[in-house]
Structure formats: C-alpha cells, structure tokens
Design an enzyme around this catalytic site. Structure first.
Site, short mmCIF file in Angstrom:
data_model
loop_
_atom_site.label_atom_id
_atom_site.label_comp_id
_atom_site.label_asym_id
_atom_site.label_seq_id
_atom_site.Cartn_x
_atom_site.Cartn_y
_atom_site.Cartn_z
CB VAL A 1 -27.62 -94.41 6.99
CG1 VAL A 1 -26.44 -94.03 6.11
CG2 VAL A 1 -28.08 -93.22 7.80
CE LYS B 1 -30.52 -89.19 8.25
NZ LYS B 1 -29.82 -88.34 9.21
N GLY C 1 -31.70 -93.52 12.24
CA GLY C 1 -31.77 -92.39 13.14
C GLY C 1 -31.81 -91.09 12.37
CG ASP D 1 -28.94 -84.73 18.28
OD1 ASP D 1 -28.67 -85.03 19.47
OD2 ASP D 1 -29.60 -85.48 17.54
#
Ligand SMILES: *[C@@H]1O[C@H](CO)[C@@H](O)[C@H](O)[C@H]1NC(C)=O
Ligand SMILES: *[C@@H]1O[C@H](CO)[C@@H](O)[C@H](O)[C@H]1NC(C)=O
Ligand SMILES: *[C@@H]1O[C@H](CO)[C@@H](O)[C@H](O)[C@H]1NC(C)=O
Ligand SMILES: *[C@@H]1O[C@H](CO)[C@@H](O)[C@H](O)[C@H]1NC(C)=O
Ligand SMILES: *[C@@H]1O[C@H](CO)[C@@H](O)[C@H](O)[C@H]1NC(C)=O
Ligand SMILES: *[C@@H]1O[C@H](CO)[C@@H](O)[C@H](O)[C@H]1NC(C)=O
Ligand SMILES: *[C@@H]1O[C@H](CO)[C@@H](O)[C@H](O)[C@H]1NC(C)=O
Ligand SMILES: *[C@@H]1O[C@H](CO)[C@@H](O)[C@H](O)[C@H]1NC(C)=O
Ligand SMILES: *[C@@H]1O[C@H](CO)[C@@H](O)[C@H](O)[C@H]1NC(C)=O
Length: 797
Positions: A526, A540, A521, A634
C-alpha cells in the site's frame, strides 16, 4: 386561422438509421405536424439527436428531443432528453409545432389549444435548429443572437456540457412511463449548494446532502456563488459547491446523459453507440433508502445493493396498495388518545426522518414518553443519544415518514399502540428478515456481478480448479439469493457504481512512482498518494498473481457498491495490462494493530469501546442488513483502520489470502483457507461449514486484544504462566482469569489508564468471550452484539 406552411428545408438522406426524410431546421412560417412524426423530424448535423413529435402513449405525443433511434429499433423513452410539453401531451391528430412569423414557437394540440410556446418575438429571419450536442436553438440567421434554447429549460436530463445553473431545476418524471413532473428535484439552493429535494403531495424535504449535516461537513463549499455544475463529455461532473465525481467509465468516449430519475436518484447513463443499451455509470445516492418518500407513510425501507430498496410495513400496519408502496401502510388498530390506554413498542436501529411535533435537547426517557402521551396526535417518539454532547435527544413524531431500517443508526424509536394488541417486533423483523435469514442455510449461489467477472471466474475455475475457487467465493462475497429473484430492471449490478477507473499512469504520478510505502499485506503493498483532485489516498498495488484477476474484479465490484460509515471507502481501481490497483481513502491514524502496539498508545478505553461498536456495526451491515451476504473472513486489528477521529473503518476483504495457502498442512480443500492465525474460528480447522460466525469469532479475538493489549499471535510464554502459546491461548487465559472477582481489572491493558469505565469493559469482555465460543451456534450474531454494546452505552429510564 391559417398559417402558411412552407416545409422542409433540406432533406437528409445521409443516415442509414433515418430512412425517411428529415429536416435540418425550421424557418419562420414553417411547421412540423404530428401525423408525419416519422418524417417531420429535425436532425442534428451528424445525426446524433432528433427533435420532433415523440409518441409517449396511445394517441399521445410530446414535442421532444431524443437520441436518434434506428428505424429497426423499437422506440425507447430512455432516449428522450427533453420535452416541451411533459405535463400535457398532444393529440395524434392535427397537432402541430409552428415557428410563427412573429418569432414565437407554438405547439398546438389538435389544431386548437396552445399547449406550449417559447414566448419569443423577433422581426429578423430565424431558424430553429438542433445542434450536434442536443441543444435545440432558435437563432437569427444573420448574426449570432440566440432567442431561445432547450438547454435553458431542461426537464429531467442534462447532456454533457449542458450547465446546471441557478435558473434551472431538473425535475424527475412521475414514473418511467409517465413523463409528467414527479416529486424529485435537483437544483442549487439559496446557499449555493446543489441538493436533492422531495416535493411530495403533502410534504417536502431535502434528503441530499443529508439535512443534518452542515454543508461543509458534507464536503460542500457554499462560498462560490457562481452556482454552476457540468458533466463533461468524458464523464466528470464538477459543481461550483465542490461536489465532484467521475463516472466509473471516465475517460472513455461514450454517449452520456445525467438524469433526475423518478425514484429520486440522480444517475449518469452511458453507452458506446446508439445500438447499445444505456447503463448506469454513476449514481449519486448509493443507499436509496435515504431518498425521502420512497416507501410511503408508516413503513420502513431496507437497502440491498443488489436488488435495491425494500419497503415493509411497520408492525401493526398493513399495505394500502400492493402495486404502489409509495402510498404507504395503514394501521390495523384504532388510535387512542387516552394515555393510560397507550403503550409503546421499541424498535432499535429504526430511524424516522422529519415531522417532529416536539424536540427536547436533554431529556430523560420518562419525559420523552410523557411528552408523546400528552399529544393526542403523537404516533411515535425517537430517543437517541448524542455522542460528544453526552445527552439524550427526544423527538416526538406526528407522522411516521421516511422510515429506514439500519443497525448503524444510533437511536431507538418507540411506536405508539393501544394496549392489548399483540403486534410484535418479531412480526416486523420477520418482514425485514425474510430476505436475509430464510435463505441463510439454503444454497450458496455464486453470482458474478458482471460479464467480465463471470469470465474471470470461468478462467479461474478452468485454471485453478473448482474447490479452491469456491473458497474464495465464500469469503469474498457470498450471496444468498432469493429463488425467484427477478431480473434487475435497471442493470445496476452490471456496473461498478460509485467510483472510477484510473489509468496506471495517473496512479503512478499520484504515488510519485510508488515511492511512499505505508503498509504491506493482503496480497500487495500500500502506498500513499495524492489523486489529481488533491484527495489523499491509500493506493494498494496488488502482487501480479496469476490467479488474481477474478477475485480482484469481484472485490472491486462488491466493495464499490457497499456503503457504510465504518467501511473503508473505495474510490477507484486500475486494471491495465498486468497492473491491478485499488484506490482507497487514506486513514490518518493507521491501523488498530499499529495503535495497539505503538509505544505512545493513545487509545483510551472509550476510544476502544467506540472502535468495538463501530466494527460490530459494519459487520452487522455486511452480514445481515439484507444485502448480498458478505463474510469478511479476516477480521484482525491490521484490517481495522482508524480515521482522524479514531473511528474504525473495516478494510481489505474479498481478496484471497494466497499466502496462507501452505501455512496449514491440512486437508487440501483448505488450500484457499482465509484468515490469520490467532483469529481463525475452529470451523476452518474442523472442516465445518463456514458461516458469518467465523467473523464473529475473529471479532471476539480482536475485542480481547483491545481489552488486554495482548496479541493472540504474539503472546509469549512469560505472558501466560509458562504454557505453550497456541491459537486459543489468549482466550483460555481470559477465561481462566474470569473465575476471579476482579477479573476485568486483571486482564485490562494498563495502557488504557486508570479512569476506565469498568462496567463497560466488563460488558465488552463478556461479549468477547461469547463471540469466541467454540460452538458457533452459541456465538451471538453481529446485530446482537451491536444491540448489547449499544444498550450498555446508554442507560435508559
Ligand atoms: C416588429 O416590427 C413591428 C412593426 O414594424 C414593430 O411594431 C415591432 O415592435 C417589431 N418587433 C420586434 C420584436 O422588434
Ligand atoms: C401521469 O401522471 C399525472 C400526474 O399524476 C396524471 O395526471 C396523468 O394522468 C398520468 N398520465 C398517465 C398517462 O398515466
Ligand atoms: C466557482 O466555481 C466555478 C465553477 O466550478 C469555478 O470556475 C470558479 O473558479 C469558482 N470560483 C472560486 C472563487 O472558487
Ligand atoms: C456499437 O457497439 C457495439 C459494441 O460496443 C458494436 O458491436 C456495434 O457494431 C456498434 N454499432 C455501431 C453502429 O457502431
Ligand atoms: C399512517 O398511520 C397513521 C396512524 O399512525 C394514520 O393516521 C395514517 O392515516 C396512516 N397513513 C396512511 C397513508 O394510511
Ligand atoms: C382512559 O382509560 C382508563 C382505563 O381504561 C379509563 O379509566 C379512563 O376513564 C379513560 N379516560 C378517558 C378520558 O377516556
Ligand atoms: C442534562 O440534564 C441533566 C439533568 O436534568 C443535567 O444534570 C445535565 O447537566 C444536563 N446536561 C446538559 C448537557 O445540559
Ligand atoms: C391533531 O390533528 C388534527 C388533524 O390533523 C388537528 O385538527 C388537531 O388540532 C390535532 N390535535 C392536537 C392536540 O394537536
Ligand atoms: C394475537 O393476534 C392473533 C391474530 O393476529 C389473534 O388470533 C390472537 O388471539 C391474538 N392474541 C392475543 C393475546 O391478543
């Protein structure tokens, strides 16, 4: 007294930057004189360092070692790495440095006063010469005996491979222009731990590692009694107490130096070559407000990663000396001893360090107050809740020192005033807030933090179009600048502080060739990995998106400079060819989302409350603590990670959410819309200005999700009495439930168990509903949320 002066052994004409003659070493009976300070310079074999008389003021010279300067450059004291006589500069006339026949090095001021000597003696032939590493050495010409070396007596600077040992302290200078000893010291203490100490004119205290932490809590080991620390030439610092760091430019061939700076921070500076400027490649303390003595008495410090610290007077106090905040603030009122004439002003999120007259482990508010009133000299008291022990601690204060404004501080400070004054918290807040809120609705300025970022931003504008870029910018790191923000003296924001650059091959090894995937994501996958220094990390690997570079460097440079206990720590990054990777601390307990949806849900109500509070605190920090103004955009349970103690850490911001690009067939201006369905504020959809209230909204939805155990995106029809699921579904459902009397019990996630604190849950639920108001002006801001949750956490009085 007459010394024979036989001069200059070897004349060096090799260096273009050293147009005048210089010497390679000094032998017994020879000397250097201040009048000839441009020629009487000892130069190291390849010319990197010079030693001689350095002019530090009008007619004031010090015998010093410095990085050789080019003749066409104006002298820069930042090049000085050592000084013999920092406290006592010598006169520009008749001052000399001798190597006596007795073997002693002597510095004579104006031909008469002995200001400094090496206290050495030898009958052998000696020479004083400067090594290529900047070490000035007095050695026997025959044999290897070293009688004296400057490396053993550093002032405020360590050079690469110069060890800091138990016998050595680095002492800061008074200021950037006054080189005499200042207040800050960097040294090994008796417990083998390397620390920073403020040794002021009246008081002294340790500020790093934080005094309240035991050494092991600060990640230090006090078992290794070798007490040695060293910065290597590639930029890695290793101390025997296990304090280790690498500069952000680690691995590059640079000139480097580590200094105990006059503002109490320890920094590593580097530069490519002698014609480049020094820049900071590491600083030990990111939040400079924790440095003691920075703002003086009766004041408070607030920290801004971009502009550094800001001092303001406490309410009721005024600045003593506008040119020097370290002299503190003085009261605008007369103190009274009379208890019935005294009153207190409550300041949340304001912490004072030290100078307690009394400390009571388990105190009530009333007892704490009266403890202060009894003491004529008590100027304030601090009343704070001790998590874990479930008690309130009371500290009465004699002096208001090391004041620091920080919403993350769990405790309240009460300032004592005579009755009848009208000093208000607002007055004080207005000082601290001026930086933050006055500009809030003014122009949004995109302020790239480095030339590199600026370049990429330029690139993304040229390639990607302006409007899409602008939205990324708003959400990643939008900055409110002061109109007249002056140039940054230290160039700090040109560098990525606090972490290092990794090579791709290092990270490939660390992740065992990207084999252990732990999540997806936010534009990448990750992996779990183990860094060369054995730390576990979450690495990541970003998708190789064409537009990614600008945002990538933006996130890197911003996050790297942020520091909050509830913010995920970024340790480094990799930008090599097409590869873009971020290295974060590894979170044992995964994300809040995983925990809420797992069958073995271990999050009881109190853990959920703590997660709510911690998340609110970090958002308050990002939005309001006088920083660059940062929106996350977010907020969702996937981005709230949990450490081994289930403390929340906010992750993943600054990266554009390219994947949501086509998920809404809206106005094209929203092509770079950020956020996740279910957590997105109505402003996005109704094309209203984006403010920090979008995060408040997202936060409210997360609270509802934690309370109810229901996800706003997953809520299906059975859950909600047959209505269609949509964005605001969960909210509407909770609002409807609120009409009944036992609404909190009805909405609560059964997984929390039965022994739940209903009062707290109700506070949480009400805060959540306030946060998800459609009208953003009605929503509270994050520090109001923190205050609400905190005031409920403990019952005062
Ligand atoms: C140097 O020589 C003198 C006389 O020979 C002697 O007295 C002195 O102790 C010697 N000093 C050292 C440091 O060896
Ligand atoms: C530097 O600071 C010292 C100590 O405070 C002071 O005595 C001295 O006068 C200062 N020197 C200059 C040049 O200001
Ligand atoms: C102590 O620290 C030194 C320097 O970092 C290191 O070389 C040595 O191995 C350490 N000793 C132990 C017992 O860990
Ligand atoms: C120093 O480095 C700069 C850029 O890093 C370069 O332009 C310059 O030529 C270098 N100077 C010397 C003397 O090597
Ligand atoms: C700070 O305030 C106290 C009273 O609270 C006062 O006694 C003291 O002199 C002040 N400090 C300075 C530096 O003015
Ligand atoms: C303290 O103040 C009260 C009320 O103003 C007054 O009645 C009392 O006499 C004062 N006590 C002292 C010791 O000054
Ligand atoms: C704190 O004090 C209260 C009342 O004085 C007492 O009931 C409680 O047990 C104390 N708590 C601790 C941890 O000592
Ligand atoms: C208050 O401070 C003064 C001077 O700092 C001191 O002389 C006095 O004894 C103190 N009073 C009390 C009650 O501690
Ligand atoms: C409050 O302070 C202002 C000056 O700062 C003064 O003019 C005003 O009279 C004060 N108000 C009260 C109620 O004391």
């Amino acid at each position: 007294m007459a010394y024979t002066i036989s001069h200059i052994l070897v004349v060096m004409l090799l260096f273009p930057f050293q147009c005048s003659s210089s010497v390679s070493s000094l032998i017994k009976g020879s000397s250097l004189s201040v009048e000839k300070h441009t020629e009487d310079v000892i130069v190291s074999s390849k010319g990197t360092f010079s030693a001689g008389f350095y002019q530090i003021g009008d007619n004031a010279f010090s015998f010093a070692i410095w990085f050789t300067e080019m003749t066409n450059q104006s002298p820069d004291p930042a090049n000085i790495v050592w000084m013999a006589n920092r406290e006592q500069p010598v006169n520009g006339k008749h001052s000399k440095l001798f190597l006596l026949n007795t073997g002693n090095i002597l510095l004579l001021d104006a031909g008469q006063h002995n200001t400094w000597s090496s206290n050495t003696a030898s009958n052998a032939s000696l020479e004083l010469y400067l090594k290529e590493d900047g070490n000035l050495v007095l050695r026997e010409l025959q044999g290897t005996t070293i009688l004296w070396q400057s490396y053993d007596f550093p002032t405020n600077t360590l050079l690469p491979n110069q060890p800091l040992t138990r016998y050595i302290k680095l002492v800061s200078s008074k200021s950037q222009s006054n080189h005499s000893s200042g207040f800050y010291k960097f040294f090994f203490d008796d417990n083998n731990v390397i620390r920073l100490n403020y040794d002021g004119p009246d008081v002294s205290s340790t500020y790093w590692p934080p005094a309240l932490l035991l050494s092991w809590q600060a990640g230090r080991s006090n078992y290794n009694s070798s007490r040695i620390a060293l910065l290597d030439s590639l930029g890695k610092f290793i101390s025997s107490d296990n304090y280790i760091f690498s500069t952000y430019d680690y691995g590059m061939v640079m000139q480097r130096k580590l200094t105990m700076d006059s503002d109490g921070n320890v920094r590593v500076y580097s530069r490519k070559n002698l014609s480049a400027n020094w820049h900071v490649s590491w600083q030990v303390i990111p939040d400079t407000c924790i440095i003691h003595g920075v703002c003086g008495e009766n004041s408070t410090c607030s920290y801004d990663p971009k502009k550094g610290k800001k001092c303001s007077c406490l309410p009721g106090y005024k600045v003593k000396n506008h040119n020097d905040f370290s002299s503190g603030c003085e009261p605008m009122f007369d103190f009274t001893c009379n208890r019935s004439e005294s009153t207190f002003l409550k300041l949340n999120g304001f912490e004072l360090y030290g100078y307690d007259s009394n400390f009571v482990q388990n105190s009530t508010y009333k007892n704490c107050e009266s403890l202060c009133l009894q003491d004529c000299n008590c100027t304030a008291f601090q009343y704070s809740y001790e998590e874990g022990q479930n008690i309130f601690k009371c500290y009465t204060k004699l002096q208001l020192l090391n004041g620091r404004h920080s919403p993350s501080f769990v405790g309240t400070t009460y300032l004592r005033f005579p009755k009848g004054n009208n000093f208000s918290k607002e007055e004080y807040m207005s000082v601290a807030d001026r930086v933050c809120s006055v500009q809030l609705h003014k122009d949004y300025v995109i302020k790239p933090t480095s030339h590199l970022v600026r370049f990429f931003l330029w690139l993304s504008i040229t390639i990607g179009g302006l409007e899409s870029f602008f939205f990324v910018a708003v959400c990643g790191f939008l900055i409110k600048t002061k109109k007249n923000s002056s140039g940054d003296q230290h160039n700090y924001h040109h560098v990525l502080l606090g972490f290092r650059r990794y090579s791709y091959s290092e990270l490939k090894i660390a992740t065992k060739n990207f084999s252990n995937e732990i999540g997806r994501g936010g534009g990448g996958i990750v992996y779990r990995g183990t860094l060369p220094d054995q730390r576990h990390a979450a690495i990541k690997r970003l998708n190789e998106a064409k537009q990614g570079e600008g945002e990538f460097l933006a996130e890197v440079s911003i996050i790297g400079r942020l520091n909050h206990m509830n913010l995920i720590d970024m340790w480094g990054y990799c930008a090599e060819g097409k590869h873009r990777l971020l290295v974060y601390e590894y979170m044992e307990n995964g994300s809040l989302a995983e925990n809420l949806s797992s069958k073995t849900n271990t999050l009881d109500w109190s853990k959920r409350y703590d997660i709510a509070l911690g998340t609110a605190k970090v958002l308050a920090y990002l939005h309001e603590e006088c920083l660059e103004w940062i929106l996350h955009c977010d907020i969702k349970p996937q981005n709230i990670l949990l450490d081994s103690n289930f403390h929340p850490k906010l992750a993943d911001f600054g990266l554009s959410k390219l994947k949501t690009r086509n998920s809404l067939n809206n106005n094209s201006e929203f092509s770079m819309i950020r956020g996740t369905r279910g957590y997105m504020a109505p402003e996005w959809i109704f094309n209203l200005p984006i403010t920090s209230k979008v995060d408040v909204y997202g936060y409210g939805v997360v609270l509802l999700e934690m309370i109810t155990g229901k996800s706003p995106t997953m809520m299906n029809i059975e859950d909600v009495d047959g209505e269609m699921a949509y964005n605001g579904r969960l909210i509407t459902w909770v609002r409807e439930k609120k009409r009944s009397t036992c609404w909190v019990e009805e909405i609560m996630d059964p997984a929390m168990g039965t022994n739940c604190d209903l009062n707290k849950m109700e506070v949480l639920a009400k805060v959540a509903l306030d946060c998800v108001e459609e009208d953003r002006d009605i929503r509270p801001n994050m520090s109001q949320v923190v205050e609400k949750l905190q005031s409920n956490e403990r019952v005062f009085e």
